[in-house]
Design an enzyme around this catalytic site. Structure first.
Site, PDB file in Angstrom:
ATOM      1  N   GLY A  41       4.968  15.512  34.017  1.00  0.00           N
ATOM      2  CA  GLY A  41       5.254  14.580  32.919  1.00  0.00           C
ATOM      3  C   GLY A  41       4.475  13.295  33.078  1.00  0.00           C
ATOM      4  CG  ASN A  42       3.291  11.062  30.065  1.00  0.00           C
ATOM      5  OD1 ASN A  42       3.945  10.200  29.498  1.00  0.00           O
ATOM      6  ND2 ASN A  42       2.888  12.187  29.457  1.00  0.00           N
ATOM      7  NE  ARG A  43       4.862   4.389  35.215  1.00  0.00           N
ATOM      8  CZ  ARG A  43       4.230   3.257  35.485  1.00  0.00           C
ATOM      9  NH1 ARG A  43       2.989   3.291  35.937  1.00  0.00           N
ATOM     10  NH2 ARG A  43       4.813   2.101  35.309  1.00  0.00           N
TER      11      ARG A  43
END
Ligand code: C5P
Length: 402
Positions: free
Chosen positions: A202-204
């Protein structure tokens, strides 16, 4: 920047109008205060003048050189009366113009927002009910008072809504619904690419910027769908748009392509994974077996949307960039703008204090040639309004040139 006339009448809640004045000024507007004589028994002239940077007159006889009794009403883009006493509602309904606020109300052709505050019995009295009905029938916006603690120990409907709520209602009246009838689809959040049933890449991205874009478009009257990738539902509360939840880049692509087929404006604010596991395991990978991931590239959704762009459709992309040996963040963004071909690429530099989460943002908007067309800074809501404003401007120009 809009010009706002703020009428303050003699209710105990006049002290809250000081905060309202602050909020409206901080939102970048020029505010002139018109207190009634009774309002000045609650909060003095010096406060209104110091915080607004303008004289705060009450009577039409204080400055007769400039016909102020007419001038403020024609000057204003918006008139807000907060708090509005029962007496003010009666005077406004009857058109009594015995002070500067009364004349301003009669002269103003701009939107008018009246925010009553009084004791419950006064609010519920048939005289007040009738006056509110007259004002509303005339197109004046009358906010419902909040329910809660009143001046003394009593409580009930009649309390002045909190200043941020009044400011939001006021600012919503300033926005002309220039996107009415326009269909907008916005992606937000960050995709998750499964490794196995419990793990993902995933990412932020929080989704806040895309949510604010959706809100800003809806505020201008657009019909909006937000395609939300793994966005915290608390951030979506009260958002006046249709929300579709997705998880992966593939799901996001599918939904965006479907909605873009009949959308007028397409905004890709989501942080889409560039790589995903080539094959997700259908059972949880055990720690002792080790994990070697083979990644494959995801399709570039934005590029696909640009390639399929309908005539008259405006496509907006985002680019969060850091600098590296090959170039500055800006140089990377300009190259990306040319590569992606979106009508607008909103570029922001990512650092510890900029870009992700609940932090201020600072953006440059580039056209498909990589040239700067606009800039914006401030909260994500401020940036969203600026981006939507730029999109509306682009669409206006596009309509004129056809
Ligand atoms: O190439 P980069 O990921 O920096 O580009 C960012 C823009 O492209 C954003 O608008 C993002 O939503 C979009 N994007 C996309 N599909 C991808 C990767 C990014 O649409 N696979």
């Amino acid at each position: 920047m809009a010009r706002i006339a703020l009428g303050v009448t003699g209710g105990i809640a006049a002290y809250k109008a000081v905060l309202l004045l602050r909020l409206l000024s901080e939102a970048g507007h020029d505010v002139r205060v018109i207190p009634t004589a009774n309002a000045l028994r609650m909060v003095g002239t010096a406060t209104w003048e110091a915080l607004s940077g303008h004289p705060a007159h009450t009577s039409v006889f204080e400055d007769t050189t400039g016909a102020e009794h007419v001038e403020v009403g024609t000057w204003a883009d918006l008139l807000v009366v907060a708090p509005a006493t029962a007496s003010f509602l009666a005077r406004a309904a009857a058109g009594i113009a015995d002070d500067l606020l009364g004349t301003t109300y009669l002269v103003a052709t701009c939107p008018v927002l009246v925010v009553p505050a009084m004791h419950t019995q006064m609010w519920q009295h048939p005289a007040t009910r009738a006056n509110v009905q007259v004002l509303r029938a005339r197109g004046t916006h009358v906010l419902e008072p909040a329910t809660g603690r009143l001046t003394g120990t009593d409580s009930g409907p009649g309390r002045l809504p909190e200043p941020p709520e009044i400011a939001a209602a006021a600012l919503a009246l300033l926005a002309e619904p220039v996107l009415r009838g326009t269909r907008v689809v916005v992606s937000a959040g960050g995709t998750r690419e499964p490794i196995d049933p419990v793990r993902f890449i995933g990412n932020r991205s929080s989704g806040r910027q895309g949510i604010e874009i959706a809100r800003a478009a809806a505020q201008l009257g657009a019909e909006v769908e937000l395609v939300a990738a793994n966005v915290d539902s608390a951030l979506l509360a009260g958002l006046p748009v249709v929300v579709t939840h997705v998880e992966t880049a593939a799901q996001l692509a599918e939904r965006m392509v479907t909605r873009a087929a009949d959308a007028d404006i397409v905004v890709m604010a989501a942080a889409v994974a560039d790589f995903r596991p080539a094959a997700a395991s259908d059972h949880k990978v055990k720690k002792d077996t080790g994990l070697a991931l083979t990644l494959e590239q995801t399709p570039d959704i934005l590029a696909g949307l640009v390639a399929r762009r309908r005539p008259g459709q405006t496509v907006v992309g985002f680019a969060a960039e850091t600098g590296d040996d090959a170039g500055t963040p800006r140089a990377h963004a300009e190259a990306k703008a040319r590569r992606k071909g979106a009508d607008l690429l909103v570029f922001n530099e990512v650092s510890d204090t900029k870009g992700f989460g609940d932090v201020p943002n600072d953006v440059v908007m580039l056209d498909a040639a990589g040239s700067e067309v606009a800039r914006a800074a401030g909260s994500k809501a401020d940036v969203a309004r600026a981006v939507i404003h730029e999109v509306a401007r682009l669409r206006g120009v596009a309509r004129m040139s056809r």
